[in-house]
Write a protein that holds these residues in place. Structure first.
Motif, PDB file in Angstrom:
ATOM      1  N   ALA A  96       0.811  -1.226   0.000  1.00  0.00           N
ATOM      2  CA  ALA A  96       0.000   0.000   0.000  1.00  0.00           C
ATOM      3  C   ALA A  96       0.843   1.275   0.000  1.00  0.00           C
ATOM      4  O   ALA A  96       0.590   2.169  -0.822  1.00  0.00           O
ATOM      5  CB  ALA A  96      -0.981  -0.026   1.169  1.00  0.00           C
ATOM      6  N   PRO A  97       1.852   1.409   0.866  1.00  0.00           N
ATOM      7  CA  PRO A  97       2.657   2.638   0.812  1.00  0.00           C
ATOM      8  C   PRO A  97       3.429   2.787  -0.503  1.00  0.00           C
ATOM      9  O   PRO A  97       3.631   3.903  -0.980  1.00  0.00           O
ATOM     10  CB  PRO A  97       3.634   2.492   1.992  1.00  0.00           C
ATOM     11  CG  PRO A  97       2.997   1.518   2.901  1.00  0.00           C
ATOM     12  CD  PRO A  97       2.218   0.588   2.024  1.00  0.00           C
ATOM     13  N   LEU A  98       3.849   1.664  -1.076  1.00  0.00           N
ATOM     14  CA  LEU A  98       4.557   1.736  -2.363  1.00  0.00           C
ATOM     15  C   LEU A  98       3.636   2.264  -3.454  1.00  0.00           C
ATOM     16  O   LEU A  98       4.022   3.137  -4.237  1.00  0.00           O
ATOM     17  CB  LEU A  98       5.079   0.351  -2.751  1.00  0.00           C
ATOM     18  CG  LEU A  98       6.118  -0.269  -1.827  1.00  0.00           C
ATOM     19  CD1 LEU A  98       6.381  -1.715  -2.218  1.00  0.00           C
ATOM     20  CD2 LEU A  98       7.395   0.547  -1.861  1.00  0.00           C
ATOM     21  N   ASN A 111       7.409  15.044  -4.861  1.00  0.00           N
ATOM     22  CA  ASN A 111       8.829  14.744  -4.790  1.00  0.00           C
ATOM     23  C   ASN A 111       9.089  13.955  -3.508  1.00  0.00           C
ATOM     24  O   ASN A 111       8.941  14.491  -2.410  1.00  0.00           O
ATOM     25  CB  ASN A 111       9.648  16.030  -4.803  1.00  0.00           C
ATOM     26  CG  ASN A 111      11.135  15.767  -4.776  1.00  0.00           C
ATOM     27  OD1 ASN A 111      11.581  14.623  -4.864  1.00  0.00           O
ATOM     28  ND2 ASN A 111      11.914  16.821  -4.660  1.00  0.00           N
ATOM     29  N   ILE A 112       9.487  12.720  -3.644  1.00  0.00           N
ATOM     30  CA  ILE A 112       9.678  11.853  -2.490  1.00  0.00           C
ATOM     31  C   ILE A 112      10.987  12.171  -1.775  1.00  0.00           C
ATOM     32  O   ILE A 112      11.078  12.063  -0.558  1.00  0.00           O
ATOM     33  CB  ILE A 112       9.618  10.373  -2.927  1.00  0.00           C
ATOM     34  CG1 ILE A 112       8.210  10.073  -3.399  1.00  0.00           C
ATOM     35  CG2 ILE A 112      10.018   9.449  -1.803  1.00  0.00           C
ATOM     36  CD1 ILE A 112       8.004   8.724  -3.956  1.00  0.00           C
ATOM     37  N   MET A 117      12.887   7.876  -0.683  1.00  0.00           N
ATOM     38  CA  MET A 117      13.181   6.825  -1.658  1.00  0.00           C
ATOM     39  C   MET A 117      13.857   5.635  -0.977  1.00  0.00           C
ATOM     40  O   MET A 117      13.537   4.478  -1.275  1.00  0.00           O
ATOM     41  CB  MET A 117      14.052   7.373  -2.788  1.00  0.00           C
ATOM     42  CG  MET A 117      14.238   6.393  -3.930  1.00  0.00           C
ATOM     43  SD  MET A 117      12.691   5.847  -4.687  1.00  0.00           S
ATOM     44  CE  MET A 117      12.165   7.324  -5.505  1.00  0.00           C
ATOM     45  N   LEU A 118      14.773   5.902  -0.063  1.00  0.00           N
ATOM     46  CA  LEU A 118      15.414   4.813   0.684  1.00  0.00           C
ATOM     47  C   LEU A 118      14.385   4.029   1.494  1.00  0.00           C
ATOM     48  O   LEU A 118      14.432   2.797   1.551  1.00  0.00           O
ATOM     49  CB  LEU A 118      16.511   5.359   1.597  1.00  0.00           C
ATOM     50  CG  LEU A 118      17.791   5.807   0.911  1.00  0.00           C
ATOM     51  CD1 LEU A 118      18.731   6.473   1.910  1.00  0.00           C
ATOM     52  CD2 LEU A 118      18.476   4.637   0.230  1.00  0.00           C
ATOM     53  N   ALA A 119      13.471   4.739   2.123  1.00  0.00           N
ATOM     54  CA  ALA A 119      12.420   4.066   2.896  1.00  0.00           C
ATOM     55  C   ALA A 119      11.549   3.198   1.987  1.00  0.00           C
ATOM     56  O   ALA A 119      11.185   2.068   2.339  1.00  0.00           O
ATOM     57  CB  ALA A 119      11.571   5.092   3.630  1.00  0.00           C
ATOM     58  N   LEU A 124      10.056  -2.085  -0.287  1.00  0.00           N
ATOM     59  CA  LEU A 124      10.000  -2.963  -1.451  1.00  0.00           C
ATOM     60  C   LEU A 124      10.765  -4.252  -1.182  1.00  0.00           C
ATOM     61  O   LEU A 124      10.309  -5.343  -1.534  1.00  0.00           O
ATOM     62  CB  LEU A 124      10.566  -2.245  -2.679  1.00  0.00           C
ATOM     63  CG  LEU A 124      10.593  -3.034  -3.982  1.00  0.00           C
ATOM     64  CD1 LEU A 124       9.182  -3.429  -4.390  1.00  0.00           C
ATOM     65  CD2 LEU A 124      11.248  -2.230  -5.079  1.00  0.00           C
ATOM     66  N   ALA A 125      11.934  -4.148  -0.538  1.00  0.00           N
ATOM     67  CA  ALA A 125      12.714  -5.346  -0.201  1.00  0.00           C
ATOM     68  C   ALA A 125      11.922  -6.252   0.737  1.00  0.00           C
ATOM     69  O   ALA A 125      11.912  -7.478   0.577  1.00  0.00           O
ATOM     70  CB  ALA A 125      14.046  -4.947   0.426  1.00  0.00           C
ATOM     71  N   CYS A 126      11.251  -5.657   1.721  1.00  0.00           N
ATOM     72  CA  CYS A 126      10.439  -6.452   2.650  1.00  0.00           C
ATOM     73  C   CYS A 126       9.356  -7.213   1.905  1.00  0.00           C
ATOM     74  O   CYS A 126       9.170  -8.414   2.097  1.00  0.00           O
ATOM     75  CB  CYS A 126       9.778  -5.557   3.687  1.00  0.00           C
ATOM     76  SG  CYS A 126      10.906  -4.776   4.834  1.00  0.00           S
ATOM     77  N   VAL A 127       8.631  -6.512   1.065  1.00  0.00           N
ATOM     78  CA  VAL A 127       7.526  -7.128   0.332  1.00  0.00           C
ATOM     79  C   VAL A 127       8.052  -8.204  -0.615  1.00  0.00           C
ATOM     80  O   VAL A 127       7.477  -9.290  -0.727  1.00  0.00           O
ATOM     81  CB  VAL A 127       6.721  -6.054  -0.436  1.00  0.00           C
ATOM     82  CG1 VAL A 127       5.694  -6.683  -1.357  1.00  0.00           C
ATOM     83  CG2 VAL A 127       6.041  -5.118   0.557  1.00  0.00           C
ATOM     84  N   ALA A 128       9.170  -7.931  -1.273  1.00  0.00           N
ATOM     85  CA  ALA A 128       9.728  -8.897  -2.219  1.00  0.00           C
ATOM     86  C   ALA A 128      10.243 -10.153  -1.529  1.00  0.00           C
ATOM     87  O   ALA A 128      10.202 -11.247  -2.098  1.00  0.00           O
ATOM     88  CB  ALA A 128      10.848  -8.238  -3.026  1.00  0.00           C
TER      89      ALA A 128
END
Length: 161
Positions: A96-98, A111-112, A117-119, A124-128
């Motif tokens: 959801a946040p992605l 503008n993130i 962007m690091l967060a 993304l790594a967690c979800v993947a």
């Protein structure tokens, strides 16, 4: 944090966990989602006398939000029907946040920034990692979509046994 805010957040978390667990019951997912939506609507009825109707300019956003949520609920229902709660929930929660950040960037030019962007990359790594870890060690805790350390520690525990 003020007490009423704390209890509102706690109640929201309880509702969130309840409707996600309800989707995994033996009810057909579309029926479960319909019941959840009706329950949410009924829960808001006592608040209606205390708020104004949305302005005319807001209705397009309300309709768009309804359409997006309908697609989301249908996809979530199908995922729960075919998948394991221990995998579907962290992926849905972590995604959801992605999706929100991507939508805000593409649709509104938000503008993130570098830290943001690091967060997002961490999320993304967690979800993947959730499906890979679940395939190795079994269902992943629900918060794993939020917590990279939980995903990694579960995988390390599996590898070191």
């Amino acid at each position: 944090m003020e007490t009423h805010v704390f209890f509102a957040v706690l109640l929201a978390a309880a509702f969130h966990a309840s409707w996600n667990a309800m989707l995994k019951l033996n009810l057909e997912p579309l029926k479960a989602i319909t019941l959840i939506s009706i329950g949410a609507g009924l829960a808001t009825l006592p608040i209606l006398p205390f708020v104004d109707l949305p302005t005319s300019g807001a209705w397009i956003y309300i309709v768009a939000s309804l359409a997006l949520h309908l697609v989301y609920y249908l996809a979530l229902g199908e995922a729960y029907r075919t998948g394991d709660l221990g995998q579907v929930y962290p992926i849905a929660r972590g995604s959801a946040p992605l999706l929100t950040a991507a939508g805000a960037t593409v649709l509104f030019g938000e503008n993130i920034g570098g830290i943001g962007m690091l967060a997002l990359l961490r999320r993304l790594a967690c979800v993947a990692l959730v499906p890979a870890v679940a395939a190795q060690v079994g269902p992943v805790p629900a918060r794993a979509g939020d917590d990279f350390s939980e995903v990694v520690s579960r995988y390390r525990a599996y590898r070191n046994r």
